[in-house]
Structure formats: C-alpha cells, structure tokens
Design a protein around this motif. Structure first.
Motif, PDB file in Angstrom:
ATOM      1  N   SER A  42      -1.651   5.530  -3.792  1.00  0.00           N
ATOM      2  CA  SER A  42      -1.687   6.955  -4.084  1.00  0.00           C
ATOM      3  C   SER A  42      -2.366   7.184  -5.415  1.00  0.00           C
ATOM      4  N   GLY A  43      -2.781   8.413  -5.660  1.00  0.00           N
ATOM      5  CA  GLY A  43      -3.339   8.759  -6.955  1.00  0.00           C
ATOM      6  C   GLY A  43      -4.841   8.612  -7.029  1.00  0.00           C
ATOM      7  N   VAL A  98       2.462   5.935  -9.445  1.00  0.00           N
ATOM      8  CA  VAL A  98       1.676   5.078  -8.565  1.00  0.00           C
ATOM      9  C   VAL A  98       2.548   4.623  -7.409  1.00  0.00           C
TER      10      VAL A  98
END
Length: 121
Positions: free
Chosen positions: A25-26, A2
């Motif tokens: 992100s992710g 993360v």
C-alpha cells in the motif's frame, strides 16, 4: 502506514514452481528496496533475496541462488518471488519486507503477515 500483503503460497511437490506476490500500500513503494525472508518451524527467520528500488541490483541467499528470482513492478506496487526447482527444505512461511531506510537494502523495516509454502518430497 505501510501495509504488505503476501499471496501465492501453497502445497507443491519437490521440483515444482511457485510465484509469490507481495502487494504494498502507499505511494512510496517505488522508492524503497524490498526483500523476501522465510522462517521454517523451529528456526530463525532468514534472508532469501533483496532488490533495489528500481530492480537494478538483486541479492540472493546461497541456498536459493539459481532457483529463485526476485522482481518488482513499481507501477503495480507489487513485489514477486519466482521459485523454481523447489526442495523440501524450502518449506517455510515466506515474508516480504520493506527496507527501513530507502532505495538500497539495509535491513527490514516493515513486514507482511507471511504466506506458507510447503514442499513435499
């Protein structure tokens, strides 16, 4: 992994507004509660606001209630903090955080690197 990246900080005068952003992100952003914290020089990091996975429930520290608004755009993987009527005592490094467990806020599990907000009187 993360990653949380804050932006939008700066130097403003008392009474001004700022909007902080936190890009995550992710693919799991929309499943987790998120929060904002801040740390002033010489003080401990303190809770500012949190929001559930779908934005349905928000919680604020008393010191910012009525002035700050936390929100999120799950399509953009982005968390926001709209800060109005800023005061010199709001000066701090602001951090976004992802909850350590899931959809409702419990405790921070991941942190961003922080963005500086300075409010002059």
């Amino acid at each position: 992994q993360v990653q949380l990246v804050e932006s939008g900080g700066g130097l403003v005068q008392a009474g001004d507004s700022l909007r902080l952003s936190c890009a995550a992100s992710g693919r799991t952003f929309s499943s987790f509660a998120m929060g904002w914290f801040r740390q002033a020089p010489g003080k401990e990091r303190e809770f500012v606001a949190s929001i559930t996975w779908n934005g349905g429930l928000t919680v604020y520290a008393d010191s910012v209630k009525g002035r700050f608004t936390i929100s999120r755009d799950n399509a953009k993987n982005t968390l926001y903090l709209q800060m109005n009527s800023l005061k010199p005592e709001d000066t701090a490094v602001y951090y976004c955080a992802r909850d350590r467990l899931g959809s409702y806020w419990t405790a921070p599990g991941y942190w961003g690197q922080g963005t500086q907000v300075t409010v002059s009187s």
